[in-house]
Design a protein around this motif. Structure first.
Motif, PDB file in Angstrom:
ATOM      1  N   GLU A 106      -5.696  -0.295  -0.053  1.00  0.00           N
ATOM      2  CA  GLU A 106      -5.780   0.416  -1.330  1.00  0.00           C
ATOM      3  C   GLU A 106      -7.184   0.373  -1.939  1.00  0.00           C
ATOM      4  O   GLU A 106      -7.375   0.824  -3.066  1.00  0.00           O
ATOM      5  CB  GLU A 106      -4.776  -0.184  -2.317  1.00  0.00           C
ATOM      6  N   ASN A 155       0.827  -1.202   0.000  1.00  0.00           N
ATOM      7  CA  ASN A 155       0.000   0.000   0.000  1.00  0.00           C
ATOM      8  C   ASN A 155       0.868   1.262   0.000  1.00  0.00           C
ATOM      9  O   ASN A 155       2.048   1.235   0.356  1.00  0.00           O
ATOM     10  CB  ASN A 155      -0.976  -0.018   1.178  1.00  0.00           C
ATOM     11  N   ARG A 156       0.262   2.368  -0.393  1.00  0.00           N
ATOM     12  CA  ARG A 156       1.001   3.628  -0.560  1.00  0.00           C
ATOM     13  C   ARG A 156       1.486   4.229   0.752  1.00  0.00           C
ATOM     14  O   ARG A 156       2.289   5.164   0.740  1.00  0.00           O
ATOM     15  CB  ARG A 156       0.133   4.628  -1.332  1.00  0.00           C
ATOM     16  N   ASN A 162       5.812   4.055  -2.743  1.00  0.00           N
ATOM     17  CA  ASN A 162       5.091   4.733  -3.821  1.00  0.00           C
ATOM     18  C   ASN A 162       5.266   4.041  -5.167  1.00  0.00           C
ATOM     19  O   ASN A 162       5.071   4.636  -6.218  1.00  0.00           O
ATOM     20  CB  ASN A 162       5.529   6.201  -3.931  1.00  0.00           C
ATOM     21  N   ASN A 211       1.849  -0.657  -6.177  1.00  0.00           N
ATOM     22  CA  ASN A 211       0.824  -0.554  -5.127  1.00  0.00           C
ATOM     23  C   ASN A 211      -0.443  -1.344  -5.419  1.00  0.00           C
ATOM     24  O   ASN A 211      -1.413  -1.237  -4.668  1.00  0.00           O
ATOM     25  CB  ASN A 211       0.449   0.915  -4.914  1.00  0.00           C
TER      26      ASN A 211
END
Length: 303
Positions: free
Chosen positions: A224, A187-188, A192, A195
């Motif tokens: 996400e 996940n972010r 980055n 994802n």
């Protein structure tokens, strides 16, 4: 405190009743049927927990079929080769399999950006895969979110090309040792880059190796807001799975998350691999890990 009886739902009662009739026809005694495991047509998977190997006996008794360890704790411990030899000896004594390892790279080893150090990564990966083979393990998870953060201002396409180039060089090592590298979307909040399952598949498709595949982590998918349909869409690439509750990455059963839509998607693609509870903080490991396995078994049986 009085323990309340958890009466089955109508759906589960019908499934259990069907199993009882079948069991009676097969000549089983009624008490054996009532307490038999996995009655009915429910979906089941190999279940494991990410934990230190000294929890192997407890996890085996709790219904797990394997344990998941970390590269830095088991394969390349800080105390060096002597400690790895002790770890390997313990594995041979316990005979409880380690299916996979997480955290392939420390954050200090960058896969992309101006500080990328592919040579050091390949040397480490070679040793990791060699030792994973010695341990009879199937997978090494390639998540390592801190290693693949795209620096501010760095070209994204260039970063992606760097990561693909590195993974292509890792692939022959995986093929040599017969251990699969499982690319893990995160996940972010952790990185980055890569994802989603779709972005993970871009790497897998670019590498084109039978030993570089996709990991499906339901915790990261939840963070996400990634649909279970993505599992169906990219199912042919998935070789291993992780799971934890969305809010605080707790084991199943702490907050009460319903994972059945994602488990149903795994069933739909005919997934038969491992499903590991991957959490990093427990209030009470023994209690929560055991409960997590129970909850997963229950939810799997209902999809």
């Amino acid at each position: 405190m009085t323990k309340l009886i958890d009466f089955p739902s109508r759906r589960n009662f019908l499934k259990t009743s069907t199993g009882m009739v079948t069991g009676i026809a097969a000549g089983l005694a009624v008490p054996e049927i009532l307490f038999a495991k996995n009655i009915g047509p429910g979906y089941s998977l190999q279940l494991g927990v990410f934990a230190a190997y000294d929890k192997a006996d407890y996890l085996r008794e709790s219904g797990c079929t394997y344990i998941e360890e970390s590269v830095g704790n088991f394969l390349i411990p800080k105390d060096g080769d002597a400690q790895y030899a002790k770890n390997l000896q313990q594995l041979h004594q316990e005979k409880f399999p380690i299916k996979s390892y997480v955290i392939l790279l420390p954050g200090s080893l960058k896969t992309l950006g101006p500080d990328a150090n592919h040579q050091a990564i390949l040397e480490r990966t070679d040793l990791v895969l060699k030792r994973a083979k010695e341990c009879g393990s199937q997978y090494v998870v390639f998540g390592s979110g801190a290693s693949r953060i795209i620096p501010e201002g760095f070209d994204r396409d260039k970063a992606k090309a760097q990561h693909i180039e590195l993974t292509k060089k890792m692939a022959p090592l995986a093929e040599k040792y017969g251990v699969t590298i499982a690319v893990e979307p995160l996940n972010r909040g952790e990185t980055n880059f890569i994802n989603s399952l779709a972005e993970g598949v871009e790497i897998v498709d670019a590498v084109k190796s039978p030993k570089v595949k996709l990991l499906c982590d339901i915790f990261h998918m939840l963070k996400e807001d990634e649909s279970p349909d993505e599992i169906v869409k990219f199912g042919k690439h998935i070789v291993h799975c992780h799971i934890a509750e969305k809010e605080n990455r707790t084991p199943p059963g702490v907050k009460g998350d319903d994972f059945r839509p994602y488990l149903s998607a795994l069933k739909k693609i005919g997934y038969k691999g491992g499903l590991s509870i991957e959490c990093f903080v427990y209030t009470d490991f023994d209690k929560e890990a055991r409960r997590g396995v129970e909850v997963l078994k229950q939810q799997l049986s209902e999809v």
